[in-house]
Design an enzyme around this catalytic site. Structure first.
Site, PDB file in Angstrom:
ATOM      1  N   CYS A 272       0.847  -1.195   0.000  1.00  0.00           N
ATOM      2  CA  CYS A 272       0.000   0.000   0.000  1.00  0.00           C
ATOM      3  C   CYS A 272       0.882   1.244   0.000  1.00  0.00           C
ATOM      4  O   CYS A 272       1.758   1.393   0.847  1.00  0.00           O
ATOM      5  CB  CYS A 272      -0.890  -0.030   1.240  1.00  0.00           C
ATOM      6  SG  CYS A 272      -1.600   1.559   1.681  1.00  0.00           S
ATOM      7  N   GLU A 273       0.652   2.131  -0.954  1.00  0.00           N
ATOM      8  CA  GLU A 273       1.512   3.314  -1.051  1.00  0.00           C
ATOM      9  C   GLU A 273       1.244   4.335   0.048  1.00  0.00           C
ATOM     10  O   GLU A 273       2.043   5.244   0.253  1.00  0.00           O
ATOM     11  CB  GLU A 273       1.368   3.971  -2.418  1.00  0.00           C
ATOM     12  CG  GLU A 273       0.061   4.656  -2.684  1.00  0.00           C
ATOM     13  CD  GLU A 273       0.013   5.308  -4.049  1.00  0.00           C
ATOM     14  OE1 GLU A 273      -0.736   6.283  -4.178  1.00  0.00           O
ATOM     15  OE2 GLU A 273       0.701   4.854  -4.983  1.00  0.00           O
ATOM     16  N   HIS A 274       0.152   4.179   0.787  1.00  0.00           N
ATOM     17  CA  HIS A 274      -0.159   5.141   1.846  1.00  0.00           C
ATOM     18  C   HIS A 274       0.516   4.801   3.172  1.00  0.00           C
ATOM     19  O   HIS A 274       0.820   5.706   3.947  1.00  0.00           O
ATOM     20  CB  HIS A 274      -1.673   5.230   2.051  1.00  0.00           C
ATOM     21  CG  HIS A 274      -2.395   5.661   0.817  1.00  0.00           C
ATOM     22  ND1 HIS A 274      -3.553   5.045   0.376  1.00  0.00           N
ATOM     23  CD2 HIS A 274      -2.115   6.619  -0.096  1.00  0.00           C
ATOM     24  CE1 HIS A 274      -3.953   5.621  -0.751  1.00  0.00           C
ATOM     25  NE2 HIS A 274      -3.103   6.568  -1.051  1.00  0.00           N
ATOM     26  N   HIS A 275       0.721   3.500   3.446  1.00  0.00           N
ATOM     27  CA  HIS A 275       1.308   3.094   4.727  1.00  0.00           C
ATOM     28  C   HIS A 275       2.532   2.199   4.568  1.00  0.00           C
ATOM     29  O   HIS A 275       3.160   1.838   5.553  1.00  0.00           O
ATOM     30  CB  HIS A 275       0.262   2.352   5.578  1.00  0.00           C
ATOM     31  CG  HIS A 275      -0.949   3.163   5.875  1.00  0.00           C
ATOM     32  ND1 HIS A 275      -2.098   3.093   5.110  1.00  0.00           N
ATOM     33  CD2 HIS A 275      -1.186   4.092   6.831  1.00  0.00           C
ATOM     34  CE1 HIS A 275      -2.997   3.926   5.588  1.00  0.00           C
ATOM     35  NE2 HIS A 275      -2.481   4.542   6.628  1.00  0.00           N
TER      36      HIS A 275
ATOM     37  N   GLN B  51      -4.934  -0.494  -4.979  1.00  0.00           N
ATOM     38  CA  GLN B  51      -5.533  -1.621  -5.701  1.00  0.00           C
ATOM     39  C   GLN B  51      -6.290  -1.172  -6.942  1.00  0.00           C
ATOM     40  O   GLN B  51      -6.260  -1.844  -7.973  1.00  0.00           O
ATOM     41  CB  GLN B  51      -6.448  -2.414  -4.765  1.00  0.00           C
ATOM     42  CG  GLN B  51      -7.012  -3.667  -5.388  1.00  0.00           C
ATOM     43  CD  GLN B  51      -7.775  -4.514  -4.391  1.00  0.00           C
ATOM     44  OE1 GLN B  51      -7.413  -4.564  -3.217  1.00  0.00           O
ATOM     45  NE2 GLN B  51      -8.805  -5.189  -4.838  1.00  0.00           N
TER      46      GLN B  51
ATOM     47  N   HIS C 203      -5.884  -5.977   2.773  1.00  0.00           N
ATOM     48  CA  HIS C 203      -4.921  -4.902   3.023  1.00  0.00           C
ATOM     49  C   HIS C 203      -4.583  -4.861   4.509  1.00  0.00           C
ATOM     50  O   HIS C 203      -5.457  -4.601   5.339  1.00  0.00           O
ATOM     51  CB  HIS C 203      -5.508  -3.558   2.589  1.00  0.00           C
ATOM     52  CG  HIS C 203      -5.709  -3.453   1.114  1.00  0.00           C
ATOM     53  ND1 HIS C 203      -4.939  -2.636   0.324  1.00  0.00           N
ATOM     54  CD2 HIS C 203      -6.569  -4.078   0.278  1.00  0.00           C
ATOM     55  CE1 HIS C 203      -5.331  -2.743  -0.942  1.00  0.00           C
ATOM     56  NE2 HIS C 203      -6.321  -3.622  -0.996  1.00  0.00           N
TER      57      HIS C 203
ATOM     58  N   CYS D 111      -2.998  -2.639   6.002  1.00  0.00           N
ATOM     59  CA  CYS D 111      -3.183  -1.282   6.550  1.00  0.00           C
ATOM     60  C   CYS D 111      -4.603  -1.110   7.092  1.00  0.00           C
ATOM     61  O   CYS D 111      -4.867  -0.194   7.867  1.00  0.00           O
ATOM     62  CB  CYS D 111      -2.877  -0.221   5.493  1.00  0.00           C
ATOM     63  SG  CYS D 111      -3.924  -0.302   4.035  1.00  0.00           S
TER      64      CYS D 111
END
Length: 198
Positions: free
Chosen positions: A87-90, A128, A156, A158
């Site tokens: 996940c590019e956010h976490h 995703q 996910h 996250c």
């Protein structure tokens, strides 16, 4: 005339510097209060740097295609291709499966290449929704089939290990192109074979 196989190469990126990554991992863990003096944790920054380098580096491959001499015009579907990304956010992993199918045009694809394409786009920080569309768009552009369908089901971490902690939750995304998007019967067949309710 034979169409040559297409060489797929990871987009140009900064060269991986494992030494700098290990140093940064050591600083990161120390800043979070993780003591690295213990024998079990001493090499963790090095292992962490190598693990993320592996997660972010897809293997190059040849897109092997063959003439569709028999005029095969039914769905070709690879179901439950294992998928792992971050996940590019976490920067936490998400794992699941991809169902990738296409209606052939003039060429058919070596079946293992469907899994290779999934791997190629999942080996980088991702969301995703984008991943699903990238796989479908890439197949449409490079194979020029009559239709393309991609469904991804993933968990996910996250979402399951932090924040809302919704353990066991999966996210489903889909992208349909060409006939699989425009024709209701073709779309229904695709979803039926993936075992996903439309």
């Amino acid at each position: 005339m034979l169409q040559p196989a297409l060489r797929v190469v990871h987009e140009p990126a900064a060269e991986v510097d494992l030494t700098a990554a290990e140093h940064a991992a050591r600083q990161f863990l120390t800043a979070l209060g993780v003591g690295l003096e213990d024998e079990h944790l001493h090499a963790t920054p090095r292992r962490m740097a190598r693990a993320y380098a592996e997660l972010f580096t897809p293997r190059p491959f040849d897109l092997t295609t063959f003439p569709n001499d028999e005029g095969y015009d039914e769905l070709v579907l690879a179901r439950r291709i294992p998928l792992r990304s971050v996940c590019e956010h976490h920067l936490l992993p998400f794992v699941g499966v991809a169902h990738v199918g296409y209606l052939p045009g003039e060429r058919i694809l070596g079946l293992s290449k469907l899994a290779r394409i999934v791997e190629h786009f999942s080996h980088r920080p991702q969301v995703q929704e984008r991943l699903t569309k990238q796989i479908a768009d890439w197949l449409a552009e490079n194979l020029q089939p009559i239709g393309v369908g991609v469904v991804i089901e993933a968990e996910h971490t996250c979402m399951t290990l932090r924040g809302v902690q919704a353990a066991g939750t999966t996210t489903v995304t889909s992208t349909l192109l060409g006939t699989l998007r425009e024709d209701a019967r073709s779309r229904q067949e695709f979803f039926s074979l993936t075992r996903i309710a439309p």
